[in-house]
Design an enzyme around this catalytic site. Structure first.
Site, short mmCIF file in Angstrom:
data_model
loop_
_atom_site.label_atom_id
_atom_site.label_comp_id
_atom_site.label_asym_id
_atom_site.label_seq_id
_atom_site.Cartn_x
_atom_site.Cartn_y
_atom_site.Cartn_z
N CYS A 1 21.52 46.87 52.57
CA CYS A 1 20.94 45.88 51.65
C CYS A 1 19.43 45.73 51.83
CB CYS A 1 21.62 44.53 51.81
SG CYS A 1 23.34 44.61 51.31
N HIS B 1 17.59 39.55 47.60
CA HIS B 1 18.70 40.51 47.53
C HIS B 1 19.94 39.76 47.04
CE1 HIS B 1 21.94 43.09 48.44
NE2 HIS B 1 22.34 42.40 49.50
N ASN C 1 27.10 42.53 44.18
CA ASN C 1 26.14 42.95 45.21
C ASN C 1 25.99 44.46 45.10
OD1 ASN C 1 24.84 43.78 47.53
ND2 ASN C 1 26.05 42.51 48.92
N1 ACO Z 1 40.30 36.59 46.68
C1 ACO Z 1 41.05 35.56 47.12
N2 ACO Z 1 41.07 35.17 48.42
C2 ACO Z 1 40.29 35.85 49.28
C3 ACO Z 1 39.47 36.94 48.87
C4 ACO Z 1 39.51 37.30 47.51
N3 ACO Z 1 38.77 38.30 47.01
N4 ACO Z 1 38.81 37.40 49.94
C5 ACO Z 1 39.18 36.65 51.00
N5 ACO Z 1 40.08 35.72 50.60
C6 ACO Z 1 40.72 34.68 51.41
C7 ACO Z 1 40.75 35.02 52.88
O1 ACO Z 1 41.87 35.82 53.19
C8 ACO Z 1 40.83 33.63 53.50
O2 ACO Z 1 42.16 33.20 53.43
P1 ACO Z 1 42.81 32.29 54.62
O3 ACO Z 1 41.97 31.05 54.66
O4 ACO Z 1 44.20 32.09 54.17
O5 ACO Z 1 42.68 33.14 55.86
C9 ACO Z 1 40.02 32.76 52.56
O6 ACO Z 1 39.93 33.49 51.32
C10 ACO Z 1 38.62 32.45 53.05
O7 ACO Z 1 38.00 33.67 53.46
P2 ACO Z 1 36.55 33.69 54.07
O8 ACO Z 1 36.20 35.11 54.40
O9 ACO Z 1 36.47 32.67 55.16
O10 ACO Z 1 35.69 33.18 52.82
P3 ACO Z 1 34.17 32.76 52.77
O11 ACO Z 1 34.05 31.40 52.27
O12 ACO Z 1 33.44 33.11 54.03
O13 ACO Z 1 33.60 33.73 51.63
C11 ACO Z 1 32.31 35.75 51.39
C12 ACO Z 1 33.66 35.12 51.80
C13 ACO Z 1 32.11 35.48 49.92
C14 ACO Z 1 32.40 37.25 51.62
C15 ACO Z 1 31.17 35.12 52.19
O14 ACO Z 1 31.49 35.08 53.56
C16 ACO Z 1 29.86 35.86 52.02
O15 ACO Z 1 29.30 35.91 50.95
N6 ACO Z 1 29.31 36.42 53.09
C17 ACO Z 1 28.03 37.12 53.03
C18 ACO Z 1 28.13 38.46 52.37
C19 ACO Z 1 26.81 39.16 52.49
O16 ACO Z 1 25.76 38.53 52.40
N7 ACO Z 1 26.79 40.44 52.75
C20 ACO Z 1 25.50 41.06 53.09
C21 ACO Z 1 25.10 42.10 52.29
S1 ACO Z 1 26.21 43.42 52.20
C22 ACO Z 1 25.42 44.82 52.91
O17 ACO Z 1 24.45 44.79 53.61
C23 ACO Z 1 26.18 46.09 52.70
#
Ligand code: ACO
Length: 335
Positions: free
Chosen positions: A115, A262, A292
């Protein structure tokens, strides 16, 4: 010493739109979950047979940006190509674009900083122009994520986030010391290397080992992410690296005319917007439409902001990013 300035920008996205609703048909997810957590409504995926690859999309966007910059392909001195999803394990995509554009033996370099790839690539290009070595450089960000995502419920925490496409900036030598790329700021913290990674196949994890050692529920050839850890680090590092760039140029948040963050997650971008007290007109987001898109997210958002006349001559434009590595970076530009 010379300055470098952006003389042309461009974007290309595949035609195939994949909505959140489309994803609900192939994995256990909902439009509500995806929009609430990420802001994403839809993304573009390459469709089998449409001819697109990471390099092809880089070539397509190069044609657009060169025309806008009014620069002949033979005046390009260097190609810097940022991607985490190259067509081949090696060589990189830069040489493919050199060939597709038919530029005679022009050097090409691939940057693998995920990223942060575009801002790192911009920084590399900027140094070559500042030292006087080159005059015109293509800085490309392009990704084919859909070719390597786990599109089942097992991979939903990652696969709903990512989209395909390419963005580009042409960097050109300029004599005005107060214009163009004023500074770039780069960082990394490798202790988090596996928190957002694709660990095999690689020289450490070759295909036969992967098949032998890994049960079906633990497949290392799809991206893995500790989302919450990434989120927490991103909001801190985004702020730090923007402040670092502003301070370096004796600027403050009040001087920012346009912030291009980003596009990792709309909630991260909104947090940064609030922290720097910026209005909706001072930040350009498009994750809602494209997801993303890693190394191409900044150039595509920059292109859109420019196309919508949201960036004017002499504006202070700030690019900021955070991603796998972890790596993070900013660029302060006087347009
Ligand atoms: N649909 C439905 N439910 C889902 C999904 C989905 N697509 N994905 C995960 N869940 C569930 C999980 O299993 C979990 O269930 P549980 O509570 O029963 O265990 C619940 O949703 C919560 O999951 P979390 O991972 O805790 O959700 P969070 O609120 O953290 O959101 C997210 C996830 C959107 C990925 C967030 O953490 C985020 O945006 N992180 C940063 C991403 C980022 O910036 N990446 C950097 C760039 S990428 C690069 O460099 C390649």
């Amino acid at each position: 010493m010379y300055q470098s300035q952006i003389s042309g920008v461009g974007k290309y996205v595949p035609e195939n739109v994949v909505t959140n609703h489309d994803l609900t048909k192939i994995m256990d997810t909902t439009d509500e979950w995806i929009q609430e957590r990420t802001g994403i409504k839809e993304r573009r995926h390459i469709k089998k047979g449409d001819g697109n690859t990471t390099a092809v999309m880089g070539y397509k966007v190069a044609k657009i940006a060169l025309e806008r910059a009014n620069i002949d392909k033979d005046d390009i001195d260097f190609i810097v190509f940022a991607t985490l999803s190259p067509d081949y394990y090696f060589p990189g995509c830069g040489v493919q674009v050199q060939d597709m554009l038919d530029i005679s033996t022009c050097p090409a370099l691939d940057v693998r900083n995920q990223c942060s790839g575009f801002v790192y690539a911009l920084s590399v290009a900027d140094q070559f122009i500042k030292t006087g070595m080159y005059k015109n450089i293509l800085v490309i960000g392009s990704e084919n994520h859909s070719g390597g995502l786990d599109m089942t419920t097992r991979g939903r925490n990652v696969s709903v986030l990512f989209g395909d496409g390419a963005g580009l900036a042409v960097l050109t030598r300029c004599e005005n010391k107060n214009k163009g790329v004023l500074s770039t700021h780069l960082h990394s913290e490798g202790k988090f290397v596996e928190e957002l990674s694709l660990i095999g196949p690689s020289t450490k994890y070759w295909v036969p080992e992967i098949i032998k050692e890994n049960p079906q529920e633990n497949i290392p050839y799809y991206p893995q992410m500790n989302g919450q850890l990434v989120f927490k680090n991103a909001v801190v590092r985004f702020s730090e690296v923007i402040n670092e760039g502003l301070a370096h140029n004796n600027l403050s948040a009040k001087d920012i005319d346009m912030l291009i963050p980003h596009q990792a997650n709309l909630r991260i971008a909104q947090f940064i917007q609030k922290k720097f007290k910026l209005s909706n007109d001072q930040v350009h987001n498009n994750i809602q439409k494209y997801g993303n898109t890693t190394a191409r997210s900044i150039p595509i958002a920059l292109t859109e902001a420019w196309e919508n006349n949201k960036i004017k001559t002499d504006d202070i434009v700030v690019l900021a990013t955070f991603g796998s590595g972890f790596t993070w970076a900013s660029a302060i530009i006087k347009w």
